[in-house]
Design a protein around this motif. Structure first.
Motif, short mmCIF file in Angstrom:
data_model
loop_
_atom_site.label_atom_id
_atom_site.label_comp_id
_atom_site.label_asym_id
_atom_site.label_seq_id
_atom_site.Cartn_x
_atom_site.Cartn_y
_atom_site.Cartn_z
N PHE A 45 -7.03 0.23 -4.31
CA PHE A 45 -7.64 1.48 -4.77
C PHE A 45 -8.61 1.20 -5.91
CE2 PHE A 45 -3.40 2.52 -3.16
CZ PHE A 45 -3.73 3.46 -2.19
N LEU A 46 -9.70 1.97 -5.92
CA LEU A 46 -10.71 1.79 -6.97
C LEU A 46 -10.19 2.22 -8.33
CD1 LEU A 46 -13.83 3.16 -5.06
CD2 LEU A 46 -13.47 0.80 -5.80
N ASP A 47 -9.42 3.31 -8.35
CA ASP A 47 -8.95 3.85 -9.63
C ASP A 47 -7.85 4.88 -9.37
OD1 ASP A 47 -10.35 6.06 -8.60
OD2 ASP A 47 -12.08 5.73 -9.88
N LYS A 48 -7.41 5.51 -10.45
CA LYS A 48 -6.36 6.52 -10.36
C LYS A 48 -6.77 7.70 -9.49
CE LYS A 48 -5.70 9.21 -13.95
NZ LYS A 48 -5.27 9.76 -15.27
N GLU A 49 -8.02 8.12 -9.60
CA GLU A 49 -8.48 9.27 -8.83
C GLU A 49 -8.42 8.99 -7.33
OE1 GLU A 49 -12.49 11.99 -8.20
OE2 GLU A 49 -12.05 11.18 -10.19
N GLN A 50 -8.76 7.78 -6.94
CA GLN A 50 -8.77 7.49 -5.51
C GLN A 50 -7.38 7.54 -4.90
OE1 GLN A 50 -9.86 3.58 -3.99
NE2 GLN A 50 -11.06 4.56 -2.38
N ILE A 51 -6.37 7.02 -5.58
CA ILE A 51 -5.02 7.10 -5.01
C ILE A 51 -4.55 8.55 -5.01
CG2 ILE A 51 -3.81 6.61 -7.20
CD1 ILE A 51 -1.73 5.08 -5.55
N PHE A 52 -4.93 9.31 -6.02
CA PHE A 52 -4.59 10.74 -6.08
C PHE A 52 -5.18 11.47 -4.87
CE2 PHE A 52 -5.52 15.10 -7.42
CZ PHE A 52 -4.33 15.50 -8.00
N LEU A 53 -6.47 11.28 -4.61
CA LEU A 53 -7.13 11.98 -3.52
C LEU A 53 -6.67 11.48 -2.15
CD1 LEU A 53 -10.74 12.25 -4.99
CD2 LEU A 53 -8.89 13.91 -5.06
N THR A 54 -6.31 10.21 -2.07
CA THR A 54 -5.75 9.68 -0.82
C THR A 54 -4.44 10.38 -0.48
OG1 THR A 54 -6.76 7.51 -1.20
CG2 THR A 54 -4.91 7.60 0.35
N LEU A 55 -3.60 10.57 -1.48
CA LEU A 55 -2.34 11.28 -1.28
C LEU A 55 -2.59 12.70 -0.79
CD1 LEU A 55 -0.38 10.09 -4.42
CD2 LEU A 55 0.40 9.81 -2.06
N ILE A 56 -3.56 13.37 -1.38
CA ILE A 56 -3.84 14.76 -1.03
C ILE A 56 -4.35 14.87 0.40
CG2 ILE A 56 -5.43 16.67 -1.54
CD1 ILE A 56 -5.05 15.87 -4.48
N GLU A 57 -5.26 13.98 0.77
CA GLU A 57 -5.78 14.03 2.14
C GLU A 57 -4.68 13.73 3.15
OE1 GLU A 57 -9.34 11.71 2.67
OE2 GLU A 57 -10.52 13.43 1.98
N ARG A 58 -3.81 12.81 2.83
CA ARG A 58 -2.69 12.50 3.73
C ARG A 58 -1.78 13.71 3.88
NH1 ARG A 58 1.34 7.29 3.40
NH2 ARG A 58 -0.51 6.29 4.25
N LEU A 59 -1.46 14.35 2.77
CA LEU A 59 -0.59 15.54 2.81
C LEU A 59 -1.25 16.64 3.63
CD1 LEU A 59 2.09 16.72 1.48
CD2 LEU A 59 0.51 17.94 -0.03
N ALA A 60 -2.55 16.85 3.42
CA ALA A 60 -3.25 17.91 4.16
C ALA A 60 -3.22 17.65 5.66
CB ALA A 60 -4.69 18.00 3.66
N TYR A 116 0.84 -1.20 0.00
CA TYR A 116 0.00 0.00 0.00
C TYR A 116 0.87 1.26 0.00
CZ TYR A 116 -3.48 3.35 1.81
OH TYR A 116 -4.31 4.42 2.00
N GLU A 117 1.89 1.28 0.86
CA GLU A 117 2.76 2.45 0.94
C GLU A 117 3.61 2.59 -0.33
OE1 GLU A 117 2.75 4.82 3.15
OE2 GLU A 117 1.16 3.84 4.30
N ALA A 118 4.02 1.47 -0.91
CA ALA A 118 4.80 1.53 -2.15
C ALA A 118 3.96 2.14 -3.28
CB ALA A 118 5.27 0.13 -2.54
N LEU A 119 2.69 1.79 -3.34
CA LEU A 119 1.79 2.36 -4.35
C LEU A 119 1.62 3.86 -4.13
CD1 LEU A 119 -0.91 -0.46 -4.53
CD2 LEU A 119 0.55 0.31 -6.42
N LEU A 120 1.50 4.28 -2.89
CA LEU A 120 1.35 5.71 -2.61
C LEU A 120 2.62 6.47 -2.97
CD1 LEU A 120 -0.59 5.68 0.79
CD2 LEU A 120 -1.44 6.50 -1.41
N ARG A 121 3.78 5.92 -2.65
CA ARG A 121 5.03 6.61 -3.00
C ARG A 121 5.17 6.73 -4.52
NH1 ARG A 121 7.07 3.35 1.14
NH2 ARG A 121 7.91 1.86 -0.38
N ALA A 122 4.86 5.64 -5.21
CA ALA A 122 4.95 5.66 -6.67
C ALA A 122 3.93 6.64 -7.25
CB ALA A 122 4.71 4.27 -7.23
N GLY A 123 2.74 6.66 -6.69
CA GLY A 123 1.72 7.60 -7.16
C GLY A 123 2.17 9.03 -7.00
N ALA A 124 2.76 9.35 -5.86
CA ALA A 124 3.24 10.72 -5.63
C ALA A 124 4.28 11.11 -6.66
CB ALA A 124 3.82 10.83 -4.22
#
Length: 416
Positions: A56-71, A17-25
């Protein structure tokens, strides 16, 4: 926080999960949301495509997950930076410095955060609203203790966010790090504003009406080009750059599809030209608005008023300018050109006002970007988010804050 398809319940699952988030960022920061793909995120994280959809459901969900975590991380840093026994102005300056340091430490991910406005507007509004609330609490505390003048906390908070965002844009995203002179200017500006004790010089203001376009006097080719640009403004403003299509632009302009390529080689080319045209129109409007004014403080008032009127009249155009920051590479994006072009005239004008003692001794470049950020965020807050003109009360509060800062006016205002 949005739900993921499967919560990581094992050490291995958490690592995936964390590897996907890092790669997404990494992918989002380099390519932007629209051009990034799930496949690229999976390749970078060395995770199978099928495994991605378990989390993750799709590209948008990982994108928004990253944003909420950053916020959340930013909010926690800001809260930790505020030490209540300290004077309110020191608390506010500490929060702003923390804000900028956070951006500097998370530049790639923060670029993703800024793009959220064009992916999920409501989430962006909510997260910026939460950020503004942290600043409002400090300002309200300063009000209650008599340490700050009574200015509307929400207006000041969004002004502060705008200042921080544009200082970061200039020195962190486009530069090599925040220089001390930029930080000193920002800290001084929020405390004391820009105005000196020198009385505002009287000046005649000429009518600021703009001549109407004389389309009839243009050649046939020029009229066709103008129609294409007008249609592009509608399509890009309504759908965004990536969803708008050349066929829609030509249909709206009433020209054959092939005719488009006589004037523009690509969709990106007409988008860039449109940004340049908007910039030209805005600068012409600002010049007309400040004609006959000689004191920088009068000029700032007239200029900001004209800017807000322009974006209220052309909200699609300003949305295009905002998105232009994320079209093309970060170094060559049309949005960067747009703001740098405005700054080219603004910086020497502020420097002259400082030399003539109309404006306090602040760094002209940092001041220009801080003030541009203030106006920009007020425009986003009211015109783009609310669909209305900037209210008069908000405008007057912003100008009062710009001119005089937050500290009581009986403080010594003459110091450089």
């Amino acid at each position: 926080m949005m739900k993921i398809r499967r919560s990581p319940s094992t050490e291995r699952g958490t690592a995936t999960y964390e590897a996907l988030l890092r790669a997404g960022a990494s992918v989002f920061s380099r390519r932007g949301f629209r051009q990034a793909s799930v496949a690229e995120i999976c390749r970078r994280s060395r995770v199978a495509n099928g495994t991605f959809y378990q989390y993750f459901l799709d590209k948008e969900q990982i994108f928004l997950t990253l944003i909420e975590r950053l916020a959340r991380q930013l909010q926690m840093r800001l809260q930790a930076s505020v030490v209540p026994p300290a004077p309110a102005i020191e608390q506010l300056q500490s929060a702003l410095r923390t804000h900028l340091k956070f951006i500097e430490s998370q530049t790639a991910l923060y670029r993703v955060f800024r793009e959220a406005e064009f992916v999920h507007t409501e989430l962006s509004k909510r997260l910026y609203g939460q950020l503004a609330q942290l600043y409002q609490e400090i300002i309200e505390s300063g009000h209650s203790q008599g340490q700050f003048r009574r200015l509307d906390p929400e207006t000041v908070s969004f002004s502060l966010i705008g200042m921080a965002e544009f200082i970061a844009l200039r020195y962190i995203f486009w530069g090599h790090g925040l220089p001390q002179r930029a930080w000193k200017t920002l800290a001084d500006l929020i405390a004391h504003g820009i105005s000196t004790k020198q009385p505002i010089a009287p000046g005649e203001q000429f009518p600021s009406t703009m001549p109407k376009e004389q389309i009839a006097k243009l050649s046939h080719g020029q009229r066709t080009r103008a129609r294409l640009l007008e249609a592009a403004e509608e399509e890009f403003g309504k759908k965004g750059f990536y969803d708008a299509q050349i066929v829609d632009i030509t249909r709206r302009a009433g020209v054959a599809h092939g005719t488009f390529y006589t004037y523009f080689p690509s969709k990106e080319a007409i988008f860039v030209e449109l940004v340049r045209e908007i910039n030209t129109q805005l600068r012409a409007r600002l010049r007309a608005a400040i004609a006959g004014l000689h004191d920088r403080r009068q000029i700032e008032r007239a200029g900001f008023r004209a800017f807000f009127e322009f974006i209220h009249k052309h909200p699609k155009a300003y949305r295009i300018v905002r998105e232009a920051e994320f079209v093309g590479s970060p170094k060559n994006a049309a949005g960067r050109w747009y703001y740098e072009r405005l700054a080219q005239g603004y910086i020497p004008a502020l420097a002259h006002a400082i030399e003539s003692s109309q404006v306090r001794a602040l760094d002209p470049e940092a001041l220009a970007y801080a003030l541009m950020g203030m106006g920009h965020f007020m425009g986003v807050r009211w015109v783009l988010w609310e669909g209305q003109a900037v209210p008069d009360a908000v405008f007057e509060t912003m100008m009062d804050f710009l001119l005089h800062g937050l500290l009581p006016l009986d403080r010594d205002r003459s110091r450089p």
